[in-house]
Design a protein around this motif. Structure first.
Motif: not given
Length: 244
Positions: A1-4, A63-66, A156-161, A166-172
């Motif tokens: 399942m792809a992240v959309n 609703s957030i899967d990753a 490339r590694d993560r967007l396939d599920g 998904a939520m990504l917490v990082a830097h500007d």
């Protein structure tokens, strides 16, 4: 399942952000901070911002899967406070840390203000003007292009599920360069976009994929901070070698 659907969150205000801003205001050459970048924690304001982010998450947690997070302390603290003690699906109880989401490394320019770079490394000012922001790599550090390369690998590694959201917490810089990779942008488009926009602390940038193409639904949204009465802060993530 792809992240959309992807929510990009910059960490809350850190003590490094505060120290860097004050050093610039005081006209110092160096930022007086005796902590390595990976270990810089949130400020009191940053913790309040992370709490406000947690209130934004209420009603969205299922609703957030990753959850993906930079290994740097300020990003981990932001997500940990936002998630709090609420019951969450399995991915949220064990967010995925990935070193490819770390902040841009500045090498010999680390902990220097713009004044300090000009005084101590004028050759880097000249190289920056010649090469431009995207390709300038300080000795021992990274260019924006370098960060984009590691983000291409991560995405490339993560967007396939797993899952669709998904939520990504990082830097500007990470937020800006994820946009560069996914929308996608050319170098000139990215620099033009970044010249008039700031990734605010604890802001939410929202991307949605439709018909195999990513669209920007919201950029650096801080409505959740304003609603909760938290301060909105716009500290630069790291001093850059901007021309005077």
């Amino acid at each position: 399942m792809a992240v959309n659907e992807l929510f990009l969150v910059r960490h809350g205000e850190s003590v490094g952000n505060v120290a860097a801003t004050q050093a610039e205001l005081d006209g110092l050459d160096a930022i007086p901070l005796d902590i390595r970048d990976a270990d810089v924690p949130l400020s009191d304001t940053g913790r309040e911002q992370a709490t406000a982010l947690g209130h934004w998450l209420d009603g969205r947690r299922d609703s957030i899967d990753a959850y993906w997070v930079s290994p740097y302390l300020r990003a981990q603290e932001t997500l940990r406070i936002a998630l709090g003690d609420h019951p969450t699906p399995a991915p949220a109880t064990n967010p995925s840390l990935d070193e490819r989401l770390r902040d841009r490394e500045l090498g010999i320019l680390d902990l220097l203000t713009r004044r300090g770079v000009a005084a101590r490394h004028p050759e880097e000012m000249a190289r920056r003007l010649h090469l431009g922001k995207f390709y300038h790599r300080p000795p021992g550090g990274e260019s924006w292009a370098d960060v984009a390369l590691r983000l291409r690998s991560f995405l490339r590694d993560r967007l396939d599920g797993p899952g669709e959201t998904a939520m990504l917490v990082a830097h500007d810089a990470v937020v800006m360069l994820v946009l560069y990779v996914l929308l996608p942008m050319r170098e000139d488009e990215l620099l033009d976009f970044a010249s008039t926009r700031t990734v605010l602390n604890a802001s939410i940038t929202h991307l949605v994929r439709r018909a195999a193409e990513w669209e920007l639904a919201a950029f650096s949204d801080v409505t959740h901070l304003q609603r909760e009465g938290a301060d909105v802060t716009a500290h630069p993530g790291s001093p850059d070698v901007e021309p005077a």
